[in-house]
Design a protein around this motif. Structure first.
Motif, PDB file in Angstrom:
ATOM      1  N   GLU A   7     156.993  71.370 -52.471  1.00 44.22           N
ATOM      2  CA  GLU A   7     158.369  71.719 -52.838  1.00 44.22           C
ATOM      3  C   GLU A   7     158.846  70.871 -54.008  1.00 44.22           C
ATOM      4  N   SER A   8     158.492  69.591 -54.007  1.00 41.25           N
ATOM      5  CA  SER A   8     158.889  68.685 -55.080  1.00 41.25           C
ATOM      6  C   SER A   8     158.313  69.138 -56.424  1.00 41.25           C
ATOM      7  N   ALA A   9     157.043  69.488 -56.447  1.00 37.26           N
ATOM      8  CA  ALA A   9     156.410  69.954 -57.688  1.00 37.26           C
ATOM      9  C   ALA A   9     157.034  71.261 -58.150  1.00 37.26           C
ATOM     10  N   ALA A  10     157.316  72.166 -57.235  1.00 36.82           N
ATOM     11  CA  ALA A  10     157.914  73.457 -57.584  1.00 36.82           C
ATOM     12  C   ALA A  10     159.299  73.258 -58.196  1.00 36.82           C
ATOM     13  N   ARG A  11     160.105  72.363 -57.621  1.00 44.58           N
ATOM     14  CA  ARG A  11     161.437  72.079 -58.191  1.00 44.58           C
ATOM     15  C   ARG A  11     161.301  71.519 -59.604  1.00 44.58           C
ATOM     16  N   HIS A  12     160.360  70.609 -59.796  1.00 40.46           N
ATOM     17  CA  HIS A  12     160.144  69.990 -61.106  1.00 40.46           C
ATOM     18  C   HIS A  12     159.720  71.043 -62.141  1.00 40.46           C
ATOM     19  N   VAL A  13     158.773  71.878 -61.793  1.00 41.02           N
ATOM     20  CA  VAL A  13     158.296  72.921 -62.710  1.00 41.02           C
ATOM     21  C   VAL A  13     159.420  73.910 -63.017  1.00 41.02           C
ATOM     22  N   SER A  14     160.152  74.343 -61.992  1.00 37.65           N
ATOM     23  CA  SER A  14     161.258  75.293 -62.198  1.00 37.65           C
ATOM     24  C   SER A  14     162.301  74.715 -63.144  1.00 37.65           C
ATOM     25  N   GLY A  15     162.613  73.431 -62.976  1.00 38.80           N
ATOM     26  CA  GLY A  15     163.578  72.774 -63.858  1.00 38.80           C
ATOM     27  C   GLY A  15     163.107  72.739 -65.297  1.00 38.80           C
ATOM     28  N   PHE A  16     161.834  72.454 -65.515  1.00 40.90           N
ATOM     29  CA  PHE A  16     161.304  72.420 -66.877  1.00 40.90           C
ATOM     30  C   PHE A  16     161.266  73.810 -67.506  1.00 40.90           C
ATOM     31  N   ILE A  17     160.938  74.819 -66.725  1.00 42.25           N
ATOM     32  CA  ILE A  17     160.927  76.186 -67.257  1.00 42.25           C
ATOM     33  C   ILE A  17     162.349  76.586 -67.660  1.00 42.25           C
ATOM     34  N   ALA A  18     163.330  76.222 -66.834  1.00 42.09           N
ATOM     35  CA  ALA A  18     164.723  76.536 -67.155  1.00 42.09           C
ATOM     36  C   ALA A  18     165.166  75.817 -68.436  1.00 42.09           C
ATOM     37  N   LYS A  19     164.828  74.522 -68.570  1.00 44.04           N
ATOM     38  CA  LYS A  19     165.183  73.766 -69.784  1.00 44.04           C
ATOM     39  C   LYS A  19     164.483  74.335 -71.010  1.00 44.04           C
ATOM     40  N   ARG A  20     163.258  74.757 -70.824  1.00 41.44           N
ATOM     41  CA  ARG A  20     162.441  75.307 -71.906  1.00 41.44           C
ATOM     42  C   ARG A  20     163.004  76.641 -72.395  1.00 41.44           C
ATOM     43  N   GLY A  21     163.633  77.373 -71.481  1.00 43.65           N
ATOM     44  CA  GLY A  21     164.256  78.642 -71.846  1.00 43.65           C
ATOM     45  C   GLY A  21     163.317  79.824 -71.874  1.00 43.65           C
ATOM     46  N   LYS A  22     162.078  79.635 -71.527  1.00 42.72           N
ATOM     47  CA  LYS A  22     161.112  80.731 -71.464  1.00 42.72           C
ATOM     48  C   LYS A  22     159.959  80.324 -70.571  1.00 42.72           C
ATOM     49  N   GLY A  23     159.181  81.289 -70.144  1.00 44.08           N
ATOM     50  CA  GLY A  23     158.020  81.028 -69.310  1.00 44.08           C
ATOM     51  C   GLY A  23     158.114  81.765 -67.994  1.00 44.08           C
ATOM     52  N   VAL A  24     156.953  82.113 -67.470  1.00 41.43           N
ATOM     53  CA  VAL A  24     156.897  82.849 -66.206  1.00 41.43           C
ATOM     54  C   VAL A  24     156.241  82.032 -65.101  1.00 41.43           C
ATOM     55  N   GLY A  25     155.742  80.841 -65.444  1.00 40.15           N
ATOM     56  CA  GLY A  25     155.092  80.023 -64.428  1.00 40.15           C
ATOM     57  C   GLY A  25     154.248  78.932 -65.042  1.00 40.15           C
ATOM     58  N   LEU A  26     153.238  78.559 -64.309  1.00 43.24           N
ATOM     59  CA  LEU A  26     152.369  77.456 -64.659  1.00 43.24           C
ATOM     60  C   LEU A  26     150.933  77.948 -64.731  1.00 43.24           C
ATOM     61  N   ARG A  27     150.193  77.482 -65.732  1.00 38.99           N
ATOM     62  CA  ARG A  27     148.774  77.813 -65.851  1.00 38.99           C
ATOM     63  C   ARG A  27     147.970  76.565 -65.520  1.00 38.99           C
ATOM     64  N   LEU A  28     147.068  76.684 -64.554  1.00 37.63           N
ATOM     65  CA  LEU A  28     146.223  75.570 -64.133  1.00 37.63           C
ATOM     66  C   LEU A  28     144.774  75.966 -64.340  1.00 37.63           C
ATOM     67  N   GLY A  29     143.996  75.057 -64.893  1.00 39.49           N
ATOM     68  CA  GLY A  29     142.585  75.338 -65.109  1.00 39.49           C
ATOM     69  C   GLY A  29     141.800  74.052 -65.279  1.00 39.49           C
ATOM     70  N   VAL A  30     140.543  74.200 -65.611  1.00 36.81           N
ATOM     71  CA  VAL A  30     139.681  73.072 -65.921  1.00 36.81           C
ATOM     72  C   VAL A  30     139.013  73.332 -67.259  1.00 36.81           C
ATOM     73  N   LYS A  31     138.647  72.241 -67.917  1.00 38.69           N
ATOM     74  CA  LYS A  31     137.916  72.357 -69.175  1.00 38.69           C
ATOM     75  C   LYS A  31     136.798  71.342 -69.176  1.00 38.69           C
ATOM     76  N   THR A  32     135.755  71.625 -69.937  1.00 38.81           N
ATOM     77  CA  THR A  32     134.628  70.719 -70.073  1.00 38.81           C
ATOM     78  C   THR A  32     135.029  69.583 -70.999  1.00 38.81           C
ATOM     79  N   THR A  33     134.718  68.351 -70.584  1.00 35.15           N
ATOM     80  CA  THR A  33     135.062  67.188 -71.399  1.00 35.15           C
ATOM     81  C   THR A  33     133.855  66.276 -71.532  1.00 35.15           C
ATOM     82  N   GLY A  34     133.389  66.117 -72.732  1.00 36.89           N
ATOM     83  CA  GLY A  34     132.319  65.178 -73.051  1.00 36.89           C
ATOM     84  C   GLY A  34     131.239  65.046 -72.001  1.00 36.89           C
ATOM     85  N   CYS A  35     130.839  63.807 -71.765  1.00 38.63           N
ATOM     86  CA  CYS A  35     129.777  63.516 -70.811  1.00 38.63           C
ATOM     87  C   CYS A  35     130.267  63.479 -69.369  1.00 38.63           C
ATOM     88  N   SER A  36     131.576  63.338 -69.194  1.00 42.17           N
ATOM     89  CA  SER A  36     132.102  63.112 -67.850  1.00 42.17           C
ATOM     90  C   SER A  36     132.262  64.378 -67.019  1.00 42.17           C
TER      91      SER A  36
END
Length: 94
Positions: A7-36
């Motif tokens: 709930e805490s994360a959802a409130r934080h994300v919703s607040g940022f989307i509202a301040k940003r003035g656009k957006g439909v949600g959050l995109r989560l993914g992974v990416k390859t990084t160097g040797c790690s």
């Protein structure tokens, strides 16, 4: 399969989307990084991609691309504020 927000994360994300003035949600993914190996990537989503898997948690839409989903299935995102410090984190349940 599921990717969730506390709930805490959802409130934080919703607040940022509202301040940003656009957006439909959050995109989560992974990416390859160097040797790690892999690193999380987290950004606002202005529109879903046709191939995304969509989850909804506490009113926030979360979009995950098909390549990332096996790595983050079962992840819960959290947001904590302690004094002047803020932190977001994740846990993955197997």
């Amino acid at each position: 399969m599921a990717v969730t927000l506390t709930e805490s994360a959802a409130r934080h994300v919703s607040g940022f989307i509202a301040k940003r003035g656009k957006g439909v949600g959050l995109r989560l993914g992974v990416k390859t990084t160097g040797c790690s190996g892999m690193a999380y990537k987290l950004e606002f989503a202005d529109a879903p991609s046709p191939e995304d898997t969509e989850f909804e948690s506490h009113g926030v839409r979360v979009f995950v691309d098909p390549k990332s989903l096996p790595y983050i299935d079962g992840t819960e995102l959290d947001f904590v504020r302690e004094g002047l410090n803020e932190a977001s984190g994740s846990t993955t349940r197997t």
